[in-house]
Motif scaffolding. Structure first.
Motif, PDB file in Angstrom:
ATOM      1  N   PHE A 103      -6.207   6.907   2.446  1.00 49.30           N
ATOM      2  CA  PHE A 103      -7.500   6.454   1.610  1.00 49.30           C
ATOM      3  C   PHE A 103      -8.856   6.872   2.521  1.00 49.30           C
ATOM      4  O   PHE A 103      -9.020   6.565   3.715  1.00 49.30           O
ATOM      5  N   LYS A 104      -9.696   7.620   1.915  1.00 49.57           N
ATOM      6  CA  LYS A 104     -10.623   8.117   2.734  1.00 49.57           C
ATOM      7  C   LYS A 104     -12.123   7.264   2.082  1.00 49.57           C
ATOM      8  O   LYS A 104     -12.217   7.218   1.011  1.00 49.57           O
TER       9      LYS A 104
ATOM     10  N   PRO B 126      -3.872  -3.345  -6.731  1.00 47.41           N
ATOM     11  CA  PRO B 126      -2.582  -3.161  -5.988  1.00 47.41           C
ATOM     12  C   PRO B 126      -2.151  -1.697  -6.113  1.00 47.41           C
ATOM     13  O   PRO B 126      -2.319  -1.122  -7.231  1.00 47.41           O
ATOM     14  N   TYR B 127      -2.174  -0.669  -5.290  1.00 49.63           N
ATOM     15  CA  TYR B 127      -2.015   0.688  -5.449  1.00 49.63           C
ATOM     16  C   TYR B 127      -0.285   0.965  -5.243  1.00 49.63           C
ATOM     17  O   TYR B 127       0.373   0.773  -4.131  1.00 49.63           O
TER      18      TYR B 127
ATOM     19  N   LYS C  74      -1.546   3.145   4.185  1.00 47.00           N
ATOM     20  CA  LYS C  74      -2.055   1.751   4.599  1.00 47.00           C
ATOM     21  C   LYS C  74      -2.212   0.955   3.122  1.00 47.00           C
ATOM     22  O   LYS C  74      -2.044  -0.375   3.475  1.00 47.00           O
ATOM     23  N   HIS C  75      -2.237   1.470   2.025  1.00 43.04           N
ATOM     24  CA  HIS C  75      -2.553   0.805   1.108  1.00 43.04           C
ATOM     25  C   HIS C  75      -1.605   0.669  -0.198  1.00 43.04           C
ATOM     26  O   HIS C  75      -1.747  -0.073  -1.224  1.00 43.04           O
TER      27      HIS C  75
ATOM     28  N   THR D 229       3.625  -5.477   4.119  1.00 39.30           N
ATOM     29  CA  THR D 229       2.634  -5.256   3.340  1.00 39.30           C
ATOM     30  C   THR D 229       1.466  -4.603   4.140  1.00 39.30           C
ATOM     31  O   THR D 229       1.342  -4.830   5.309  1.00 39.30           O
ATOM     32  N   ASN D 230       0.928  -3.542   3.450  1.00 41.74           N
ATOM     33  CA  ASN D 230      -0.171  -2.926   4.410  1.00 41.74           C
ATOM     34  C   ASN D 230      -1.394  -3.418   4.293  1.00 41.74           C
ATOM     35  O   ASN D 230      -1.965  -3.016   3.338  1.00 41.74           O
ATOM     36  N   LEU D 231      -1.641  -4.447   4.827  1.00 42.30           N
ATOM     37  CA  LEU D 231      -2.727  -5.212   4.724  1.00 42.30           C
ATOM     38  C   LEU D 231      -4.099  -4.301   5.046  1.00 42.30           C
ATOM     39  O   LEU D 231      -4.085  -3.545   6.223  1.00 42.30           O
ATOM     40  N   LYS D 232      -5.148  -4.319   4.377  1.00 40.55           N
ATOM     41  CA  LYS D 232      -6.343  -3.380   4.847  1.00 40.55           C
ATOM     42  C   LYS D 232      -6.863  -3.923   6.149  1.00 40.55           C
ATOM     43  O   LYS D 232      -7.003  -5.080   6.520  1.00 40.55           O
TER      44      LYS D 232
END
Length: 601
Positions: A481-482, A504-505, A552-553, A598-601
């Motif tokens: 993600f950019k 959610p992605y 990450k997401h 989980t890939n928390l931001k």
């Protein structure tokens, strides 16, 4: 589950010289709303094709026997039907006798269909009773005024299936004569169980169950065939122990709240199910209607880009399951086969399945509920023109029946009405998506909606993409993600589409790595270039899973696919369900991402 074959079913089987235990798919087809008194109508029917669609002119609705036999509930294209006619079937007719038990007198009598693809018209003794549109949805017909208890009647069904017309759903059924690519053998006519049932006129019509784990309660909203001052009693049990019991008047305004103390939650890791019994009683306490059911106490919600199960972040390791069988096509040869497919998925390291381009029968959901396996419910939307207004009208009625039928199953966690609507255009398409989204939320506000799997998103709770990049490093780069840019997606150039807003992605299709014998490679396929060795397969698969783990997401994935299907050879099992690989190693690769990850931001 309760008795599979009732006294009435035995009576009917004897009348037709058929052993009850020989009936195909003899189990009760609606396990969350089960009555004891029912008659399974599967087995041998007579039929004829009607390619000229002249049957009504020729008065086929009055026929008491056709020239050929077919085994219901298997479609005529399948081996198990005894027919195996795989060319296009635009029209056909079914016939059998139905005997109504004398003790059904005074009750409402329903003729139930698991599914008939696509349009059908039902006749009893030559009289037109009802029509139905929708190749995947279940429906019931009240035949009370057309039959008489103690008598035998003639049942005739006309079926039409215009797969190439663009007005109906078809899923992965091939619109060419030969199966090709990711499209397969067609399905026409009856392909799920047909049965009759007797119900008291004041009986229970439906029940909507909401499991509220935050307040430790179960909320039940009933509807009745006839409102009355009778009493509805609901009993919630853990085995033999009564957890909660409530009574209310039989009104469609009733909302019953049952407290659930010392609550046991449902999850794939611990799929606990409570038993439910619904009793309609008159003022003297006589039971007029009894329905057996079950539920799982669980909560699904999304927040800040994360999918939650029971208020805990949950990573979905899904597998694409298309529900095709070599001998039954869309119809599982047995109830055990449905159960086995879920066991195969769990043994390969998946905690659930995206049920792809087919509406699976309720028995599948029963086993998913019981074994602990999350599911995404999807329509068979392919071959339908998503820009056509008549197709949209047909889809709306079919989808509404699907949602109402399956909304109480704890294993079902996401609705996916459409898949890869790449040919969408501005106008009817975004209107259809919005209508389906809001209609689905009105019927079931408890689950997220993935409006169109693989993008062309208009209004969605889940942001799904399909990415078949085979190289793990390149896949990892594509999923970064950019800041200030939309993430990887499949559609970007359509101005009417939604933009990513933090849902959610999920990469709900990836992998698809082909693996097949050298002699199969000419007429078969998988995604990407084929691995040359088994070790190369493992290395490529692990690279892709590690890319998803590091993204990450990404909140979940769906690997393509559980089994080979005809010429598509990218399953981790062969079409006959035997394993291709060292399944312990496959399982260890997919479980590189734990459910709690989980890939928390």
């Amino acid at each position: 589950m309760k008795k599979l074959i009732t006294t009435a079913a035995l009576f009917l089987a004897l009348a037709f010289n058929v052993k009850a235990n020989d009936l195909p798919r003899k189990e009760y087809p609606r396990p969350q709303f089960e009555r004891e008194d029912w008659i399974n109508l599967n087995g041998t029917w007579t039929f004829d094709f009607d390619f000229g669609q002249s049957g009504v002119d020729r008065q086929l609705q009055n026929s008491e026997k056709f020239s050929k036999n077919i085994i219901v509930p298997f479609c005529p294209e399948s081996e198990l039907s005894g027919v195996k006619h795989t060319d296009f079937i635009n029209c056909m007719w079914y016939q059998r006798k139905i005997s109504i038990p004398a003790y059904w007198n005074g009750k409402k009598i329903f003729l139930n269909f698991g599914a008939v693809d696509y349009w059908c018209e039902i006749y009893i003794d030559g009289k037109k009773i009802q029509q139905h549109w929708g190749g995947s949805s279940s429906f019931a017909i009240d035949i009370t005024r057309f039959v008489q208890a103690g008598n035998t009647h003639n049942l005739v069904i006309q079926v039409k299936d215009d797969l190439r017309g663009g007005k109906q759903t078809g899923g992965k059924q091939c619109t060419n004569f030969f199966s090709g690519g990711c499209s397969y053998t067609r399905v026409t006519g009856i392909w799920q169980t047909v049965w009759m049932e007797a119900v008291a006129s004041e009986g229970l019509k439906d029940m909507v169950i909401r499991t509220d784990i935050d307040q430790k309660q179960l909320v039940a909203t009933p509807s009745f065939y006839k409102e009355s001052d009778n009493i509805l009693e609901i009993i919630l049990k853990d085995g033999d122990k009564v957890i909660s019991k409530k009574q209310a008047t039989c009104s469609n305004n009733t909302c019953i709240v049952l407290p659930v103390k010392n609550m046991k939650l449902w999850s794939p890791e611990s799929p606990f199910l409570y038993e439910l019994t619904y009793l309609v009683k008159d003022k003297s306490g006589k039971v007029l209607d009894k329905v057996e059911s079950y539920t799982g106490m669980r909560k699904i919600h999304i927040s800040d880009g994360i999918f939650y199960l029971n208020n805990q972040p949950y990573f979905q390791r899904l597998v694409l399951d298309q529900g095709y069988y070599p001998d039954g096509i869309w119809t599982a040869p047995s109830d055990e086969a449905l159960k086995n497919d879920i066991i195969l998925g769990k043994n390969a390291g998946f905690n659930g399945a995206r049920l792809h381009q087919k509406v699976f029968e309720e028995r599948y959901y029963y086993w998913a509920d019981k074994l602990g396996y999350i599911t995404w419910g999807e329509s068979a939307s392919w071959v339908m023109d998503v820009n056509d207004e008549i197709a949209a009208r047909n889809f709306i009625s079919e989808w509404s029946e699907i949602v109402v039928r399956d909304r109480n199953h704890p294993s079902l966690v996401t609705w996916t009405p459409f898949n890869e609507t790449w040919g969408s255009r501005d106008g009817s398409y975004p209107r259809l998506i919005r209508d389906i989204y809001h209609m689905t939320k009105a019927m079931d506000s408890t689950r997220p909606i993935n409006d169109a799997s693989g993008d062309d998103h208009v209004l969605t709770d889940i942001w799904s993409v399909h990415n078949y990049e085979q190289d793990g490093k390149r896949l990892s780069e594509q999923l970064i993600f950019k800041e200030g840019e939309e993430p990887y997606r499949n559609s970007r150039d359509k101005k009417y589409l939604a933009v990513y807003e933090g849902q959610p992605y999920m990469v709900d299709e990836f992998g698809g790595i082909g693996w097949m014998a050298p002699e199969e490679r000419k007429n078969s396929w998988g995604y990407g270039n084929l691995p040359q060795t088994e070790e190369e397969f493992y290395t490529r698969l692990q690279g892709q899973v590690e890319a998803l783990k590091g993204a990450k997401h990404v909140m979940g994935f769906c690997y393509t696919q559980l089994t080979d299907v005809e010429q598509e050879k990218n399953g981790i099992y062969y079409y006959d369900r035997t394993p291709k690989f060292d399944m312990k190693r496959i399982k260890s690769i997919f479980e590189l991402i734990p459910s709690s990850h989980t890939n928390l931001k």
